[in-house]
Scaffold this active site. Structure first.
Site, PDB file in Angstrom:
ATOM      1  N   LYS A 105       0.793  -1.197  -0.108  1.00 26.94           N
ATOM      2  CA  LYS A 105      -0.062  -0.034  -0.018  1.00 26.94           C
ATOM      3  C   LYS A 105       0.839   1.034  -0.059  1.00 26.94           C
ATOM      4  O   LYS A 105       1.955   1.159   0.300  1.00 26.94           O
ATOM      5  CB  LYS A 105      -0.937   0.322   1.200  1.00 26.94           C
ATOM      6  CG  LYS A 105      -2.156  -0.908   1.031  1.00 26.94           C
ATOM      7  CD  LYS A 105      -3.228  -0.890   1.877  1.00 26.94           C
ATOM      8  CE  LYS A 105      -4.401  -1.584   1.494  1.00 26.94           C
ATOM      9  NZ  LYS A 105      -5.530  -1.656   2.553  1.00 26.94           N
ATOM     10  N   ARG A 156      -3.750  -9.846   4.979  1.00 32.74           N
ATOM     11  CA  ARG A 156      -4.160  -9.974   3.519  1.00 32.74           C
ATOM     12  C   ARG A 156      -3.070  -9.602   2.755  1.00 32.74           C
ATOM     13  O   ARG A 156      -2.810  -8.261   2.938  1.00 32.74           O
ATOM     14  CB  ARG A 156      -5.435  -9.313   3.435  1.00 32.74           C
ATOM     15  CG  ARG A 156      -6.136  -9.398   2.035  1.00 32.74           C
ATOM     16  CD  ARG A 156      -7.207  -8.194   1.967  1.00 32.74           C
ATOM     17  NE  ARG A 156      -7.908  -8.343   0.903  1.00 32.74           N
ATOM     18  CZ  ARG A 156      -7.613  -7.306  -0.182  1.00 32.74           C
ATOM     19  NH1 ARG A 156      -6.708  -6.539  -0.314  1.00 32.74           N
ATOM     20  NH2 ARG A 156      -8.459  -7.385  -1.204  1.00 32.74           N
TER      21      ARG A 156
END
Length: 401
Positions: A346, A380
């Protein structure tokens, strides 16, 4: 030197019992001393001034501490936040004395007891689901990301053909994925919503093919009820909603999603999200959002033991806010649900390390490791092989008890 002094870290009952056994405490003594060895700091927000004053008195009477607003003593604030500090034994004693009190203190006392139960939970437990169950408490679970999209921020277009998607899913299971999370719409910052039917056409054939080939649960990453229903009917066993059943729009999300989850009796993942990054109290507001999501789910009939929470790293938060949430992940234990952490590749990592999305494996590993150390139950990730190794190594250190 005749003696040796040192600080020891006691963070749970198992560690407390271990230290007590090391010094030779009896079984009975260990039972008495364990609740005294665990020290917590608990925040209670939005109490009336009278409630804050009574709470302070009760904590002090049990040997704990309690900080309130300086003007709450003279009832000038109206509402006050309270910071309580004490051992499990002290909190339990104060909570008992709050029973029957006015100013909603009886309810607060019960919340304190429930919070202590969440913090001191031991052992493993199972969450039933299709191709499950999911077992929590023994090791950290790995969720592999399967993006069936042409524009995902990290792997857009790589797996949006059926054969490539299936091959990638099989590989992730072989590399250690415990769950495969299928998504048909990219939700990176600034994303464009796609038509519901297009999303369905992307994900349903893949899910139908996967359920025939893999033996791990499949989750569907969507906030649209029509997409979710088609995915669940196709064989998905977990509903992963980036809006935590609170999406406001014309896609029939929100409570409709909760009703659907209850109908299929499937586990749900409820993520914190918001438009913009304005907060007055970051962690307080994030946890309050998730409390509302839990309430929506349970009111619709979702089983309380089938709810998983996601702090929403990268959603409705700037870099500093993302880093603060990461540094305070242990606070999500307050809600008593398993926690999923989604940080893979991210922007937070890219900004800190100043690297492109293709070079964020090490940064992802760091976030997974700190997350596990702070109590998350699922990570995740895109890079399953590498992160499964990070998880195994971190678990070996963190979950020794």
């Amino acid at each position: 030197m005749d003696f040796n002094t040192r600080i020891v870290g006691v963070h749970d009952y198992a560690t407390a019992k271990k230290f007590l056994a090391e010094i030779g405490s009896s079984a009975g003594g260990s039972g008495v001393m364990t609740p005294k060895s665990l020290f917590y700091t608990i925040m209670a927000e939005n109490l009336s001034d009278p409630a804050a004053n009574i709470l302070k008195q009760e904590m002090l009477s049990k040997g704990g501490e309690c900080a309130i607003h300086r003007d709450a003593l003279t009832h000038k604030t109206g509402r006050s936040s309270v910071l309580m500090m004490g051992t499990v034994k002290q909190f339990r004693g104060a909570a008992l004395k709050l029973k029957g009190q006015s100013f909603k203190l009886s309810q607060l006392g019960q919340e304190i007891v429930t919070l202590l139960e969440h913090l001191s939970r031991e052992g493993s437990w199972e969450m039933s689901c299709k191709n499950g169950p999911l077992t929590f408490g023994e090791r950290t679970l790995v969720m592999g990301i399967l993006n069936i999209t042409p524009n995902s921020f990290s792997d857009g277009g790589r797996f949006n053909q059926m054969d490539l998607a299936l091959e990638h899913a099989y590989r992730m299971v072989e590399e250690g994925a415990d769950i495969i999370d299928v998504g048909g719409e990219s939700t990176h910052p600034g994303y464009q919503m796609i038509a519901t039917q297009e999303e369905i056409e992307r994900i349903v054939p893949v899910i139908e093919a996967l359920v025939k080939k893999i033996k791990v649960p499949i989750s569907i990453d969507t906030y649209k009820s029509e997409v979710a229903e088609r995915a669940l009917a196709a064989g998905a066993g977990i509903l992963n909603d980036i809006w935590g059943f609170q999406f406001q729009g014309d896609q029939q999300g929100g409570p409709k999603m909760a009703q659907l989850a209850a109908e299929y009796d499937c586990p749900v993942i409820l993520m914190h999200n918001q438009n913009g990054t304005a907060y007055e109290n970051l962690m307080g507001e994030v946890l309050l959002f998730l409390r509302k999501s839990i309430e929506i789910a349970e009111n619709a009939g979702v089983q309380p033991d089938k709810i998983i929470l996601d702090p929403g790293i990268g959603f409705g938060k700037d870099l500093d806010q993302n880093l603060e949430v990461m540094s305070r992940l242990e606070e999500f234990k307050s809600l008593g649900k398993p926690v999923l952490l989604g940080t893979s590749r991210k922007g937070m990592i890219g900004k800190v390390l100043d690297v492109p999305v293709t070079e964020r494996v090490e940064g992802t590993g760091a976030t997974c490791a700190i997350g596990i150390a702070k109590g998350v139950d699922i990570v995740r990730v895109h890079d399953v092989k590498e992160m499964a190794r990070v998880v195994k190594m971190t678990d070996a250190m963190v979950r020794r008890n």
